[in-house]
Scaffold this active site. Structure first.
Site, PDB file in Angstrom:
ATOM      1  CG  PHE A 124      -7.538   2.664   3.717  1.00 49.59           C
ATOM      2  CD1 PHE A 124      -8.678   2.457   2.948  1.00 49.59           C
ATOM      3  CD2 PHE A 124      -6.987   1.572   4.377  1.00 49.59           C
ATOM      4  CE1 PHE A 124      -9.253   1.186   2.837  1.00 49.59           C
ATOM      5  CE2 PHE A 124      -7.547   0.297   4.275  1.00 49.59           C
ATOM      6  CZ  PHE A 124      -8.682   0.112   3.493  1.00 49.59           C
ATOM      7  CG  ASP A 209      -5.304   4.154  11.071  1.00 51.08           C
ATOM      8  OD1 ASP A 209      -4.417   3.324  11.324  1.00 51.08           O
ATOM      9  OD2 ASP A 209      -6.196   3.983  10.223  1.00 51.08           O
ATOM     10  CE  LYS A 239      -1.994  -2.261   7.043  1.00 54.18           C
ATOM     11  NZ  LYS A 239      -2.176  -3.046   5.847  1.00 54.18           N
TER      12      LYS A 239
HETATM   13  N1  PLP Z   1      -5.859   1.800   8.728  1.00 52.29           N
HETATM   14  C1  PLP Z   1      -4.767   1.847   7.949  1.00 52.29           C
HETATM   15  C2  PLP Z   1      -3.872   3.059   8.005  1.00 52.29           C
HETATM   16  C3  PLP Z   1      -4.470   0.786   7.087  1.00 52.29           C
HETATM   17  O1  PLP Z   1      -3.401   0.858   6.291  1.00 52.29           O
HETATM   18  C4  PLP Z   1      -5.333  -0.334   7.067  1.00 52.29           C
HETATM   19  C5  PLP Z   1      -5.100  -1.446   6.141  1.00 52.29           C
HETATM   20  O2  PLP Z   1      -4.429  -1.321   5.133  1.00 52.29           O
HETATM   21  C6  PLP Z   1      -6.441  -0.353   7.920  1.00 52.29           C
HETATM   22  C7  PLP Z   1      -6.678   0.742   8.735  1.00 52.29           C
HETATM   23  C8  PLP Z   1      -7.381  -1.522   7.947  1.00 52.29           C
HETATM   24  O3  PLP Z   1      -6.749  -2.636   8.499  1.00 52.29           O
HETATM   25  P1  PLP Z   1      -7.317  -4.097   8.225  1.00 52.29           P
HETATM   26  O4  PLP Z   1      -7.199  -4.340   6.754  1.00 52.29           O
HETATM   27  O5  PLP Z   1      -6.443  -4.996   9.063  1.00 52.29           O
HETATM   28  O6  PLP Z   1      -8.725  -4.119   8.685  1.00 52.29           O
END
Ligand code: PLP
Length: 393
Positions: A124, A209, A239
């Site tokens: 994700f 990520d 985050k």
């Molecule tokens: N990447 C990861 C691993 C995430 O857990 C999240 C959000 O949960 C995102 C990207 C996307 O972040 P945002 O919701 O701040 O756009």
């Protein structure tokens, strides 16, 4: 828009690992806004940083020098592989920047055909069009037009499929060192090292990520640090970086970012003075070794106790995964129902793929609070068992 399947529960204030409803009911927060409130709610240093900066200056523009941005960038580069940073307002924007940086790198080297980003199933990366294409999850793609070219998915853990997917048009491999939404799956250290080697051999860039698993969540500042020598070329974080204030960042080596020139990318809000003041205050706390010691101690306690629950409730708890305080518990009963059983015990936990629930508490959770969470989980297991038995009867 009705895009969230919300629970009717609402909160008025928070303090540490507690959230309170308007009528004063307290809940133990073991999801922390999905790994955002890493220092708990209303952390005095973060509150002070917002207050102080709010009285001075909120926003100028990235056409001006922003001293706070330079300070936070320096702090991030001092603590990581990176040389340069681009600030965003969210995780998905940090991923966008990472993808653009990787493609522009190859373009600047005279290889414009190298556009493919290889991702993994169960990943994700956020909700922009590029991020959903990078994740490849069909349910997030459905109805949003044709799948974009330049994104390739391989099964998580399938080394042969990954090697076969790399070709002359590959730009980068994008991976979460510990999958979050996908069910808290940790990539083994030797696989991260193998990925680094594979990228070095093929001229492919490695993008991590660490939006969910980074910034102390696994007991080191970044999850990939557990695998020595497996640094990425580019990394997306967000985050915990703002502790609840929207701050994200794309970090890169100077070489990986060599295609990014004035005009290549930008953001109106990204890196504004208010965001940077909070980010700096959060980073000052997140880099403290005693916080990492706490993560490891509390994570060890949780893992041991939840293993005990697995032995006693094999009809409910199937597996325990993740790393540090990114804990996934795979269930035999529906995870959505289990989250409600936990809420009935005034414990907040997150859902996850593969029928998991996730515990993502603040990193400064105390052992007493962890004990309280385990007792609530035990009662939630009893409720899940009773429900399953009632269905059979
Ligand atoms: N990447 C990861 C691993 C995430 O857990 C999240 C959000 O949960 C995102 C990207 C996307 O972040 P945002 O919701 O701040 O756009």
């Amino acid at each position: 828009m009705g895009v969230y399947a919300r629970t009717p529960l609402a909160f008025e204030r928070g303090e540490g690992a507690r959230l309170y409803t308007a009528d004063g009911e307290a809940y133990l927060d073991c999801m922390a806004g999905i790994a955002v409130n890493a220092l708990g709610h209303s952390h005095p240093k973060l509150v002070q940083a917002v207050k102080d900066q709010a009285e001075k200056l909120w926003h100028t523009s990235n056409i001006f020098t922003i001293p706070g941005q330079e300070k936070l960038a320096r702090m991030l580069t001092d603590h990581t592989f990176a040389d340069v940073v681009f600030f965003t307002n969210s995780g998905t924007e940090a991923i966008e920047c990472a993808i653009k940086t990787a493609r522009k790198y190859h373009w600047a080297r005279g290889n414009p055909e190298r556009i493919d980003i290889i991702g993994f199933d169960g990943s994700f990366h956020g909700r922009t069009i590029a991020a959903v294409n990078a994740s490849g999850n069909e349910s997030y793609l459905e109805g949003f037009g044709p799948k974009l070219p330049g994104f390739v998915q391989v099964p998580w853990g399938d080394h042969e499929a990954l090697k076969a997917a790399i070709g002359p048009t590959t730009a980068a491999i994008l991976i979460e060192p510990v999958q979050g939404e996908g069910g808290a799956r940790a990539v083994p250290d030797q696989c991260l090292k193998g990925l680094r080697q594979l990228c070095d051999e093929t001229g492919v860039l490695l993008i991590y990520d660490e939006i969910q698993c980074g910034l102390g969540r696994t007991g080191k500042l970044f999850a990939h640090e557990w695998a020595e020598g497996a640094e990425p070329d580019i990394m997306a974080v967000a985050k915990a970086l703002g502790g609840g204030f929207p701050v994200g960042a794309c970090l890169a080596t100077v070489e990986a970012a060599e295609g990014m020139k004035p005009g290549s990318h930008g953001s109106t809000y990204g890196g504004n003075p208010l965001a940077m003041a909070v980010g700096l205050a959060a980073m000052e706390e997140l880099v403290k070794p005693e916080l990492m010691d706490n993560v490891r101690a509390v994570a060890g306690y949780f893992t041991q106790q939840i293993s005990g629950l697995k032995d006693r409730f094999p009809d409910v708890v199937v597996d325990i995964r993740g790393k540090g305080l990114l804990i996934g518990v795979k269930l035999a009963t529906p995870n959505r129902e289990f989250m409600q059983h936990a809420r009935d015990q005034h414990l907040l936990i997150a859902g996850g793929g593969d029928n998991c629930v996730r515990l993502l508490p603040p990193l400064n959770l105390t052992l007493d609070e962890a004990r309280e969470a385990v007792s609530a989980l035990e009662r939630a297991c009893e409720a899940a068992r009773a429900k399953a038995q009632a269905l059979v009867a």
